[in-house]
Enzyme design. Structure first.
Site, PDB file in Angstrom:
ATOM      1  N   CYS A 195      -3.135  29.605 -37.221  1.00  0.00           N
ATOM      2  CA  CYS A 195      -1.869  29.040 -37.671  1.00  0.00           C
ATOM      3  C   CYS A 195      -1.475  29.594 -39.042  1.00  0.00           C
ATOM      4  O   CYS A 195      -0.295  29.644 -39.373  1.00  0.00           O
ATOM      5  CB  CYS A 195      -1.959  27.522 -37.701  1.00  0.00           C
ATOM      6  SG  CYS A 195      -2.104  26.853 -36.047  1.00  0.00           S
ATOM      7  N   ASN A 228       0.496  34.194 -32.643  1.00  0.00           N
ATOM      8  CA  ASN A 228      -0.710  33.388 -32.488  1.00  0.00           C
ATOM      9  C   ASN A 228      -0.383  32.154 -31.662  1.00  0.00           C
ATOM     10  O   ASN A 228       0.375  31.320 -32.119  1.00  0.00           O
ATOM     11  CB  ASN A 228      -1.232  32.940 -33.849  1.00  0.00           C
ATOM     12  CG  ASN A 228      -2.305  31.888 -33.722  1.00  0.00           C
ATOM     13  OD1 ASN A 228      -3.376  32.128 -33.156  1.00  0.00           O
ATOM     14  ND2 ASN A 228      -2.015  30.678 -34.207  1.00  0.00           N
ATOM     15  N   GLU A 229      -0.927  32.059 -30.499  1.00  0.00           N
ATOM     16  CA  GLU A 229      -0.748  30.932 -29.582  1.00  0.00           C
ATOM     17  C   GLU A 229       0.640  30.294 -29.698  1.00  0.00           C
ATOM     18  O   GLU A 229       0.786  29.079 -29.713  1.00  0.00           O
ATOM     19  CB  GLU A 229      -1.890  29.905 -29.698  1.00  0.00           C
ATOM     20  CG  GLU A 229      -2.027  29.169 -30.996  1.00  0.00           C
ATOM     21  CD  GLU A 229      -3.052  28.032 -30.947  1.00  0.00           C
ATOM     22  OE1 GLU A 229      -4.149  28.222 -30.414  1.00  0.00           O
ATOM     23  OE2 GLU A 229      -2.724  26.947 -31.461  1.00  0.00           O
ATOM     24  N   GLU A 268     -10.236  32.636 -40.482  1.00  0.00           N
ATOM     25  CA  GLU A 268      -8.963  32.019 -40.887  1.00  0.00           C
ATOM     26  C   GLU A 268      -9.218  31.187 -42.122  1.00  0.00           C
ATOM     27  O   GLU A 268     -10.273  30.538 -42.238  1.00  0.00           O
ATOM     28  CB  GLU A 268      -8.422  31.116 -39.771  1.00  0.00           C
ATOM     29  CG  GLU A 268      -7.197  30.323 -40.245  1.00  0.00           C
ATOM     30  CD  GLU A 268      -6.430  29.619 -39.149  1.00  0.00           C
ATOM     31  OE1 GLU A 268      -7.057  29.226 -38.152  1.00  0.00           O
ATOM     32  OE2 GLU A 268      -5.208  29.459 -39.309  1.00  0.00           O
TER      33      GLU A 268
HETATM   34  O1  AHR Z   1      -8.930  27.544 -35.139  1.00  0.00           O
HETATM   35  C1  AHR Z   1      -8.110  26.555 -35.684  1.00  0.00           C
HETATM   36  C2  AHR Z   1      -6.681  26.622 -35.167  1.00  0.00           C
HETATM   37  O2  AHR Z   1      -6.679  26.416 -33.789  1.00  0.00           O
HETATM   38  C3  AHR Z   1      -5.989  27.944 -35.310  1.00  0.00           C
HETATM   39  O3  AHR Z   1      -5.400  28.086 -36.544  1.00  0.00           O
HETATM   40  C4  AHR Z   1      -4.944  27.895 -34.266  1.00  0.00           C
HETATM   41  O4  AHR Z   1      -4.613  29.172 -33.786  1.00  0.00           O
HETATM   42  C5  AHR Z   1      -5.524  26.985 -33.228  1.00  0.00           C
HETATM   43  O5  AHR Z   1      -4.653  25.977 -32.918  1.00  0.00           O
END
Ligand code: AHR
Length: 862
Positions: free
Chosen positions: A455, A583-584, A259
């Site tokens: 994120c 994503n989450e 990321e």
């Molecule tokens: O890994 C860092 C962040 O943690 C990621 O962007 C997110 O998916 C999680 O909250």
């Protein structure tokens, strides 16, 4: 002390459990409960109970049963004056989130413990929502509330989901439904609401809160208490035996999650050396940034401005206009300085145009202070944009070089997309990756790469969602954008480069795209709640996701998107197998509606593509529960679990996956870590991987997070690999991932490790006893890699004892000389690497696992 506390907690829990199991006639059938907040808006709904409404007993007392999820991360998530309703065995809550928005929050629960992911309905009268009172009349939910302007309103709902338009009511009507009371709990006068509920409900909550607190104590255990934990234990020994049975497990268990956080991409893995090469930085990236950031003007009487008049491309709309009567220059110091090596070659490219129709000469110099390391001269005569290219070869090494573009004389020149790129990149790819960092990733031998977030995928507000199509094609036509972590994404590292990297390291690509909703913690475009694309745009959006599959796998002769891939240099398909959707995310109604839409469309058109859904950011709780129930209902192929927890969680959650359903949805543990870069953390992670291997029939992939972090630019700690402009610093956690990535199996061999502790009895005799703490901390996993037919034994020892482990293995068909990699040291060590040695093995050989160690023994098939 901690041990005594633990024993006491166990005792309390046992009492609570036995109390729950006995139909105690002393207990009332029903009691009063008081739902309230502490007064702090970030502190959520609490509960106290009472037999007589006089003496109130808090449950917890510090436990918040539900907190507001509205707003961006941290203190913006606020809950004011919640109103709670208990109706027909169910709980409902509404509250105001602040006094600015025309929205409110709702949630519901069957047990006051797990709450539905929250919704934030809009009010269509441009008035805010304060001090709500929730009630139910004739099967209708009614919320009466006040506003900042002093008005009173009522809204209704049949399903607690769709709400009517606000109708104005009188203040008497509002006051009539206001059930708020002041009650004294533990000496504090608090405002809330009183309900009458069956006593077992309260008893269950007391039990659950106690259980959570006990579990918290266990999860916070650390090696620093080992002297107390193992007091009286003289030594440990163990025996590993195998049953002879085995089962197939995923061969994709270890991967990486890239990321762009902590300057992982621009200034990190992406090898571009110029910062803000396209003058597209702006204050959305960071408040104080603008298109001129990281460029310095020099020269007497010189000036420069940013123009957007006839840019190179609409996606790259800003460029520099440098003006001077005598010569002027712009200098860029890269990302904290430009690192160059003597004799290496660097591709310089820039777009320029003469603004006044006159011929201009510019000199481009790579400089270390006043010393010029390389230079080139460019003649610009065209009034329209033209790209100029040259190769610079520095005459000396430098760590803090800069690039200067100087007008030779008088001038008025447009400049854009000024790039300096090392030719030496990972696998020498054009527009490629920093070789040392990419190699460090490749050394894990990851079976897949998840990208681009996190994120970053779902983005800071809908406008900031990551759109893959904007990240391919000529660099200056890509759409750069702000990064949710507070800087800029040039998109030079885009989907083509991600896919190419995957291919270069033999990893499956796992792109994760937004589910048509933005990050629930967004600070832009809707106060962080999960805004979604309008449903009438979802068809186009679904097409956008499917275009990616086409781009990656399609035939350039028949597919427009596959043709783009071929034109970029990759005529053969990338063989995409997975696509992450979301994503989450908060499993809100907004999310569910959009996720289902996308999942159905993708599966209908591409049944062989595995869709990876999401179940929130924790190992339990509402998003986890609701996410999993959605996964089961919709038969989602795989879901992405995330948890960042302390080492103790891994020690005390070893059967977490053993109880998962073996059929149906599989697990991708997409983000996990143990909150530290010490050996203690790494060992907890190694322990978890042994448990993942045992469950490799359910858990098909895992990736530590976050992966990369640049010194001086980290938003998140800990990370797996730190770096600066010149060096890479893999952590001790990295070596666990690397050892496991290099020693993946395809079959799990069932077995058992039996641990015995030697303690001194009262009579001074030594006796062997079971010791629960030791049994939890000396663990193993045995797998077979069917490609090489090697057997791999992983042994984790998170105790202070060098522990002899008798290896009862049927190993006649293996070479007697095994390779052993051992990571060991003190729990607090952070700067250690695995040591490699060999071991002569036969069945019954005793291998001593050093105190605080992770050993990987690899036996080669004869
Ligand atoms: O890994 C860092 C962040 O943690 C990621 O962007 C997110 O998916 C999680 O909250």
């Amino acid at each position: 002390m901690r041990i005594i506390l633990l024993a006491a907690l166990c005792f309390i829990l046992q009492q609570a459990t036995s109390a729950r199991n006995v139909n105690n006639e002393n207990h009332p059938d029903s009691v009063y409960v008081f739902t309230y907040t502490s007064g702090s808006p970030t502190d959520g709904i609490k509960m106290a109970y009472s037999i007589d409404c006089r003496t109130w007993i808090p449950i917890g007392p510090n436990h918040s049963f539900v907190k507001s999820d509205f707003g961006s991360w941290g203190s913006n998530k606020r809950m004011f004056t919640p109103s709670v309703l208990y109706d027909n065995g169910k709980w409902y809550a509404v509250w105001n989130v602040n006094d600015e928005v025309y929205q409110f929050a709702t949630t519901e629960s069957n047990n006051f413990w797990v709450w539905k992911p929250q919704d934030y309905p809009y009010l269509n009268n441009n008035e805010n929502f304060l001090r709500p009172c929730l009630s139910k009349q004739a099967d209708k939910f009614i919320v009466r509330y006040q506003t900042k302007s002093g008005n009173n309103y009522e809204i209704c709902s049949n399903d607690f989901h769709q709400w009517s338009s606000p109708q104005q009511i009188s203040s008497e009507e509002y006051n009539h439904s206001n059930k708020r009371k002041d009650v004294t709990v533990s000496g504090n006068k608090l405002s809330g609401e009183i309900h009458r509920v069956p006593y077992p409900l309260v008893e269950e909550l007391v039990y659950k809160v106690n259980d959570a607190s006990l579990r918290n104590t266990l999860y916070n255990e650390s090696c620093s208490e080992d002297a107390a934990r193992f007091r009286g234990v003289k030594s440990l020994k163990a025996r590993l035996s195998l049953t002879g049975e085995s089962k197939p497990i995923s061969t994709d268990l270890i991967g990486i999650f890239f990321e762009d956080i902590n300057y992982s991409a621009d200034g990190g893995l992406y090898a571009e050396l110029i910062q803000n090469r396209d003058f597209e930085y702006n204050n959305l990236d960071r408040g104080e940034w603008n298109p001129k950031s990281f460029w310095e003007l020099k020269g007497e009487g010189a000036s420069w401005e940013i123009s957007t008049d006839t840019p190179i491309h609409a996606n790259n709309s800003h460029y520099a206009v440098l003006k001077s009567k005598k010569g002027a220059s712009l200098t860029n110091n890269g990302f904290d300085g430009i690192v160059v090596k003597q004799g290496d070659t660097y591709d310089l490219s820039l777009f320029a145009k003469s603004m006044n129709g006159k011929k201009q000469m510019i000199t481009v110099m790579l400089k270390d202070g006043d010393k010029t390391l390389a230079s080139t001269t460019i003649k610009v005569s065209s009034v329209s944009w033209k790209q100029y290219k040259s190769i610079l070869t520095p005459t000396a090494d430098a760590e803090k070089a800069s690039l200067t573009i100087a007008l030779k004389g008088e001038g008025d020149i447009g400049l854009d997309f000024i790039s300096l790129f090392p030719q030496k990149t990972f696998k020498n790819r054009h527009n490629g990756l920093r070789a040392d960092l990419a190699q460090t990733l490749a050394d894990i031998k990851p079976r897949f790469v998840r990208f681009p977030g996190g994120c970053v995928s779902h983005g800071n507000g809908l406008e900031n969602m990551y759109r893959w199509i904007e990240t391919i094609g000529p660099l200056w036509e890509r759409k750069s954008q702000s990064n949710i972590w507070g800087y800029h994404q040039s998109k030079g590292l885009g989907f083509y480069e991600y896919f190419q990297f995957c291919e270069d390291i033999g990893a499956e690509p796992l792109p994760v795209l937004p589910a048509g909703v933005c990050c629930q913690n967004s600070s832009r475009g809707g106060h962080g709640q999960q805004g979604g694309l309008p449903m009438n745009e979802m068809d186009d959006y679904a097409q956008e996701l499917m275009n990616l599959i086409d781009w990656a796998n399609g035939d350039p002769k028949t597919s427009h998107y596959a043709k783009l891939r071929a034109e970029a240099g990759h005529p053969l398909p990338f063989n995409l197998k997975y696509i992450g959707v979301g994503n989450e995310d908060l499993i809100s109604d907004v999310f569910v509606e959009r996720f289902n839409y996308l999942n159905k469309k993708i599966k209908a058109r591409y049944p062989n593509i595995q869709v990876v859904g999401t179940v929130g950011p924790f190992f339990e709780g509402s998003d986890y529960e609701y996410g999993w129930s959605l996964a089961r209902k919709e038969n989602i192929d795989i879901v992405d679990e995330h948890y960042y927890v302390n080492p103790g969680w891994y020690i005390h959650s070893q059967n977490y996956y053993d109880v998962y359903d073996r059929k149906g949805t599989k697990v991708y543990l997409g983000e996990w870590a143990s909150r530290g870069n010490r050996l203690e953390n790494a060992l907890a992670e190694a322990l978890h991987i042994t448990n993942l291997e045992r469950n490799g029939d359910v858990v098909v992939m895992s990736s530590y997070a976050p992966l990369l972090a640049k010194h001086g630019h980290t938003q998140w700690n800990p990370d797996l690999i730190y770096f600066n402009n010149t060096d890479v610093f893999p952590t001790v956690n990295y070596y666990v991932q690397q050892l496991c990535g290099n020693n993946i199996g395809s079959r799990y061999v069932y077995g058992d490790i039996a641990v015995k502790a030697t303690v001194e009895g009262r009579n001074g005799n030594m006796t062997e006893v079971n010791n629960e703490s030791a049994s939890l901390r000396v663990r193993s996993s045995v797998v077979i890699d069917e490609e090489s037919n090697d057997m791999i034994i992983k042994l984790v020892n998170i105790t202070p004892f060098d522990t002899p482990i008798e290896l009862q293995l049927d190993i006649q068909s293996y070479q007697p000389k095994a390779t052993v990699n051992v990571l060991s040291g003190k729990p607090s060590d952070s700067d250690i690497k695995p040591a490699i040695s060999s071991l002569m093995l036969k069945s019954g050989t005793v291998y001593t696992a050093p105190a605080y160690s992770f050993s990987v023994i690899r036996l080669k098939r004869i």
